[in-house]
Design a protein around this motif. Structure first.
Motif, PDB file in Angstrom:
ATOM      1  N   ASN A 196      26.088  -8.900 -84.192  1.00 26.39           N
ATOM      2  CA  ASN A 196      26.019  -7.457 -84.497  1.00 26.39           C
ATOM      3  C   ASN A 196      25.771  -6.625 -83.241  1.00 26.39           C
ATOM      4  OD1 ASN A 196      26.517  -7.805 -87.168  1.00 26.39           O
ATOM      5  ND2 ASN A 196      24.410  -7.548 -87.856  1.00 26.39           N
ATOM      6  N   GLY A 197      26.393  -7.034 -82.150  1.00 26.70           N
ATOM      7  CA  GLY A 197      26.207  -6.313 -80.901  1.00 26.70           C
ATOM      8  C   GLY A 197      27.406  -5.457 -80.552  1.00 26.70           C
ATOM      9  N   TYR A 198      27.421  -4.989 -79.314  1.00 28.48           N
ATOM     10  CA  TYR A 198      28.495  -4.133 -78.804  1.00 28.48           C
ATOM     11  C   TYR A 198      29.111  -4.820 -77.599  1.00 28.48           C
ATOM     12  CZ  TYR A 198      30.719  -0.448 -76.080  1.00 28.48           C
ATOM     13  OH  TYR A 198      31.612   0.276 -75.329  1.00 28.48           O
ATOM     14  N   PHE A 199      30.439  -4.758 -77.491  1.00 28.86           N
ATOM     15  CA  PHE A 199      31.131  -5.407 -76.376  1.00 28.86           C
ATOM     16  C   PHE A 199      32.271  -4.518 -75.903  1.00 28.86           C
ATOM     17  CE2 PHE A 199      34.562  -8.017 -74.681  1.00 28.86           C
ATOM     18  CZ  PHE A 199      33.891  -8.760 -73.721  1.00 28.86           C
ATOM     19  N   SER A 200      32.442  -4.477 -74.602  1.00 26.86           N
ATOM     20  CA  SER A 200      33.585  -3.783 -74.019  1.00 26.86           C
ATOM     21  C   SER A 200      33.977  -4.499 -72.735  1.00 26.86           C
ATOM     22  CB  SER A 200      33.262  -2.307 -73.734  1.00 26.86           C
ATOM     23  OG  SER A 200      32.291  -2.200 -72.705  1.00 26.86           O
ATOM     24  N   ALA A 201      35.267  -4.466 -72.435  1.00 28.34           N
ATOM     25  CA  ALA A 201      35.781  -5.073 -71.208  1.00 28.34           C
ATOM     26  C   ALA A 201      37.033  -4.323 -70.809  1.00 28.34           C
ATOM     27  CB  ALA A 201      36.087  -6.555 -71.422  1.00 28.34           C
ATOM     28  N   GLY A 202      37.114  -3.926 -69.538  1.00 29.50           N
ATOM     29  CA  GLY A 202      38.280  -3.200 -69.084  1.00 29.50           C
ATOM     30  C   GLY A 202      38.149  -2.761 -67.639  1.00 29.50           C
ATOM     31  N   PRO A 203      39.230  -2.232 -67.083  1.00 31.32           N
ATOM     32  CA  PRO A 203      39.204  -1.774 -65.690  1.00 31.32           C
ATOM     33  C   PRO A 203      38.246  -0.601 -65.504  1.00 31.32           C
ATOM     34  CG  PRO A 203      41.460  -2.016 -66.520  1.00 31.32           C
ATOM     35  CD  PRO A 203      40.549  -2.110 -67.699  1.00 31.32           C
ATOM     36  N   ARG A 204      37.670  -0.515 -64.332  1.00 30.91           N
ATOM     37  CA  ARG A 204      36.796   0.607 -63.981  1.00 30.91           C
ATOM     38  C   ARG A 204      37.624   1.742 -63.390  1.00 30.91           C
ATOM     39  NH1 ARG A 204      33.193  -1.797 -59.685  1.00 30.91           N
ATOM     40  NH2 ARG A 204      32.039   0.174 -59.894  1.00 30.91           N
ATOM     41  N   PRO A 205      37.197   2.973 -63.593  1.00 35.91           N
ATOM     42  CA  PRO A 205      37.972   4.101 -63.048  1.00 35.91           C
ATOM     43  C   PRO A 205      38.118   4.045 -61.539  1.00 35.91           C
ATOM     44  CG  PRO A 205      36.369   4.861 -64.682  1.00 35.91           C
ATOM     45  CD  PRO A 205      36.064   3.431 -64.419  1.00 35.91           C
ATOM     46  N   ASP A 206      37.100   3.552 -60.842  1.00 34.83           N
ATOM     47  CA  ASP A 206      37.161   3.517 -59.380  1.00 34.83           C
ATOM     48  C   ASP A 206      37.613   2.156 -58.856  1.00 34.83           C
ATOM     49  OD1 ASP A 206      34.940   2.285 -60.359  1.00 34.83           O
ATOM     50  OD2 ASP A 206      33.557   3.072 -58.839  1.00 34.83           O
ATOM     51  N   GLY A 207      38.231   1.353 -59.719  1.00 36.20           N
ATOM     52  CA  GLY A 207      38.742   0.055 -59.303  1.00 36.20           C
ATOM     53  C   GLY A 207      37.837  -1.071 -59.739  1.00 36.20           C
ATOM     54  N   GLY A 208      38.422  -2.214 -59.925  1.00 38.13           N
ATOM     55  CA  GLY A 208      37.639  -3.364 -60.356  1.00 38.13           C
ATOM     56  C   GLY A 208      37.630  -3.501 -61.876  1.00 38.13           C
ATOM     57  N   PHE A 209      36.707  -4.297 -62.364  1.00 47.56           N
ATOM     58  CA  PHE A 209      36.643  -4.626 -63.785  1.00 47.56           C
ATOM     59  C   PHE A 209      35.190  -4.704 -64.215  1.00 47.56           C
ATOM     60  CE2 PHE A 209      37.485  -7.146 -67.635  1.00 47.56           C
ATOM     61  CZ  PHE A 209      38.685  -6.588 -68.062  1.00 47.56           C
ATOM     62  N   ARG A 210      34.938  -4.307 -65.450  1.00 44.58           N
ATOM     63  CA  ARG A 210      33.566  -4.339 -65.975  1.00 44.58           C
ATOM     64  C   ARG A 210      33.569  -4.994 -67.352  1.00 44.58           C
ATOM     65  NH1 ARG A 210      28.697  -1.115 -65.931  1.00 44.58           N
ATOM     66  NH2 ARG A 210      29.612   0.274 -64.366  1.00 44.58           N
ATOM     67  N   VAL A 211      32.606  -5.862 -67.555  1.00 43.23           N
ATOM     68  CA  VAL A 211      32.330  -6.456 -68.861  1.00 43.23           C
ATOM     69  C   VAL A 211      30.923  -6.050 -69.261  1.00 43.23           C
ATOM     70  CG1 VAL A 211      32.007  -8.585 -70.159  1.00 43.23           C
ATOM     71  CG2 VAL A 211      33.875  -8.407 -68.509  1.00 43.23           C
ATOM     72  N   THR A 212      30.780  -5.460 -70.435  1.00 43.68           N
ATOM     73  CA  THR A 212      29.491  -5.002 -70.927  1.00 43.68           C
ATOM     74  C   THR A 212      29.237  -5.580 -72.312  1.00 43.68           C
ATOM     75  OG1 THR A 212      29.630  -2.918 -69.702  1.00 43.68           O
ATOM     76  CG2 THR A 212      28.074  -3.002 -71.543  1.00 43.68           C
ATOM     77  N   ALA A 213      28.062  -6.109 -72.508  1.00 45.14           N
ATOM     78  CA  ALA A 213      27.668  -6.643 -73.813  1.00 45.14           C
ATOM     79  C   ALA A 213      26.243  -6.213 -74.100  1.00 45.14           C
ATOM     80  CB  ALA A 213      27.777  -8.166 -73.842  1.00 45.14           C
ATOM     81  N   ARG A 214      26.018  -5.743 -75.311  1.00 43.16           N
ATOM     82  CA  ARG A 214      24.672  -5.379 -75.758  1.00 43.16           C
ATOM     83  C   ARG A 214      24.351  -6.212 -76.994  1.00 43.16           C
ATOM     84  NH1 ARG A 214      26.233   0.245 -74.996  1.00 43.16           N
ATOM     85  NH2 ARG A 214      26.044   0.570 -77.241  1.00 43.16           N
ATOM     86  N   LEU A 215      23.349  -7.048 -76.893  1.00 42.78           N
ATOM     87  CA  LEU A 215      22.961  -7.960 -77.969  1.00 42.78           C
ATOM     88  C   LEU A 215      21.636  -7.512 -78.554  1.00 42.78           C
ATOM     89  CD1 LEU A 215      23.796 -11.315 -76.151  1.00 42.78           C
ATOM     90  CD2 LEU A 215      25.288  -9.881 -77.549  1.00 42.78           C
ATOM     91  N   PRO A 216      21.614  -7.139 -79.822  1.00 40.46           N
ATOM     92  CA  PRO A 216      20.372  -6.606 -80.420  1.00 40.46           C
ATOM     93  C   PRO A 216      19.311  -7.686 -80.576  1.00 40.46           C
ATOM     94  CG  PRO A 216      22.065  -6.870 -82.092  1.00 40.46           C
ATOM     95  CD  PRO A 216      22.723  -7.163 -80.773  1.00 40.46           C
ATOM     96  N   LEU A 217      18.091  -7.286 -80.361  1.00 43.09           N
ATOM     97  CA  LEU A 217      16.930  -8.162 -80.559  1.00 43.09           C
ATOM     98  C   LEU A 217      16.073  -7.707 -81.722  1.00 43.09           C
ATOM     99  CD1 LEU A 217      15.835  -8.478 -76.822  1.00 43.09           C
ATOM    100  CD2 LEU A 217      17.299 -10.020 -78.118  1.00 43.09           C
ATOM    101  N   ALA A 218      16.350  -6.509 -82.263  1.00 42.61           N
ATOM    102  CA  ALA A 218      15.553  -5.982 -83.371  1.00 42.61           C
ATOM    103  C   ALA A 218      15.883  -6.729 -84.650  1.00 42.61           C
ATOM    104  CB  ALA A 218      15.823  -4.482 -83.538  1.00 42.61           C
TER     105      ALA A 218
END
Length: 450
Positions: free
Chosen positions: A412-434
């Motif tokens: 039940n978390g949030y995930f995103s992956a894609g190119p960065r506006p200023d170049g490169g790539f970013r992977v972001t994941a938020r995993l709930p602990l509540a």
């Protein structure tokens, strides 16, 4: 989780001699009851009539084999009805045979084929209705009278209800068996998916590093042999770790094929192993050795491995590191591992940054690089950056981003992956602990299965 074999019912746990004693004791107790309730008009309870007592015994004795031979018992009960009626015995003296026959119809419909159950119901209905109508004619009574007609209808409804009850029990058992078969098939499928995920995470990461190290060693083997020797040593270490993990997963596959998915990995022997030599004694060292679960504590080791392959991983931790739920801890590491592997394989850069933020209610992970290549969303494509900064689509077997997204979704978390506006790539994941997330109570095997 302990392997708890369900206990059989109390009746099955009794010795066979005790069961036989109880059955025949019940038959013996039923004889005087049948004798009493089948007395006809003008017949006294005492002295006991030999013919009537013998008939009561004949009605009770077949019931002792009701469970083992319901069809035979039903045939005997119906034969008793026909014989007694043919000898002029009144219907009020044989009426216990009617509900007994109905019980046999129910038992046959529940435990035998549909055709056998239907045939039993039809036979019982024909015999009961025929003998009842003949008894009415013999006594000069009108079968069309309202009371007798209602009684005939009641006899037919009793047979129908008994057959429907047996069919309901039968269908319920078939449905339960189908559910169990589906659950077993789903368990095997989930186990294979979990193993596939483990293989992808382990092999893709390790082989990517080996390929890069082998290429670097080949370029410097003549000019810098010492560095080439170090590279070969790193390849050897990575290969040994990968082989150890593969042996473990192959052991799990062997256990899955025996019908006990996942037992070997959890450290428990399946039922087929009990009372036999241990796994190590039988030569299965890969099964006997326990592979320690990975987690965020292994991120530094992952960074060292990536550095040996030519990519420096800058690990930054925000907040207070603390023990996390097993599902969150392991999934977080796998996300970081897959992201770093993608940097090694697809990004033309020698640096990436891993940020682990321990929040109060969630764990946030960011993997950022400034290269020119990354994976795209999907199972069959990867984005390979070009010199002009635009992304080109190339064919491949990339399952990394899809796998990471599935892990996060299950928690039940949030995930995103894609190119960065200023170049490169970013992977972001938020995993709930509540508590409203699944991190606290989710079974790690369920996460890995997804």
């Amino acid at each position: 989780m302990r392997d708890k074999t369900p206990r059989p019912p109390l009746w099955s746990r009794l010795p066979s001699g005790v069961r036989a004693l109880l059955i025949w004791g019940g038959v013996a107790a039923l004889v005087p009851l049948l004798y009493a309730v089948t007395l006809t008009v003008g017949e006294d309870l005492f002295p006991v009539g030999a013919a009537h007592a013998g008939f009561a015994v004949a009605m009770a004795v077949p019931l002792a084999w009701a469970r083992q031979r319901p069809a035979t018992v039903l045939a005997l009960l119906l034969a008793e009805i026909v014989v007694a009626t043919s000898l002029g015995y009144p219907a009020q003296g044989v009426w216990p045979l009617f509900p007994a026959a109905d019980v046999m119809v129910c038992l046959l419909a529940a435990t035998r084929s549909r055709r056998a159950g239907l045939a039993a119901a039809v036979a019982a209905l024909l015999v009961q209705q025929t003998t009842w109508q003949l008894d009415l004619l013999r006594h000069g009574l009108r079968a069309s009278a309202l009371g007798f007609l209602a009684l005939s209808l009641l006899l037919g409804l009793a047979v129908l209800v008994a057959w429907l009850a047996g069919m309901f029990i039968r269908q319920r058992r078939e449905y339960d068996r189908a559910l169990r078969a589906y659950a077993e098939a789903r368990a095997v499928t989930d186990e294979r998916l979990r193993i596939a995920r483990e293989l992808h995470d382990m092999v893709a990461h390790s082989i990517g590093i080996i390929a890069i190290q082998a290429g670097a060693g080949a370029r410097v083997i003549d000019s810098r042999p010492e560095q080439a020797r170090q590279t070969l040593g790193a390849i050897e270490d990575t290969s040994r770790q990968t082989l150890k993990g593969l042996r473990h997963l192959l052991g799990v596959l062997r256990t899955t094929e025996r019908g006990h998915p996942g037992m070997a990995e959890r450290g428990h022997l399946g039922p087929a192993e009990r009372g036999r030599p241990g796994l190590a004694e039988r030569g299965y060292s890969g099964l006997a050795e326990s592979v320690a679960p990975v987690g965020l504590a292994d991120v530094d080791r992952l960074a060292q491995t990536a550095m040996a392959a030519g990519v420096r991983v800058d690990v930054r931790r925000h907040g207070e590191p603390r023990p996390l739920p097993a599902a969150v801890d392991r999934s977080a590491f796998r996300i970081i591992q897959e992201s770093v592997t993608n940097v090694l394989r697809h990004a033309s850069t020698d640096h990436c940054r891993v940020v682990i933020d321990y929040g109060k209610e969630e764990l946030r992970i960011d993997v950022i690089d400034d290269g020119h290549a990354a994976l795209c969303e999907g199972d069959r494509h990867a984005i390979a950056g070009e010199e002009d900064g635009h992304a080109a689509v190339c064919e491949g077997d990339g399952h990394g981003i899809v796998g990471m997204r599935e892990r996060v979704a299950l928690l039940n978390g949030y995930f995103s992956a894609g190119p960065r506006p200023d170049g490169g790539f970013r992977v972001t994941a938020r995993l709930p602990l509540a508590p409203n997330g699944l991190g606290q109570d989710t079974d790690i095997d369920l996460v890995e299965a997804r």
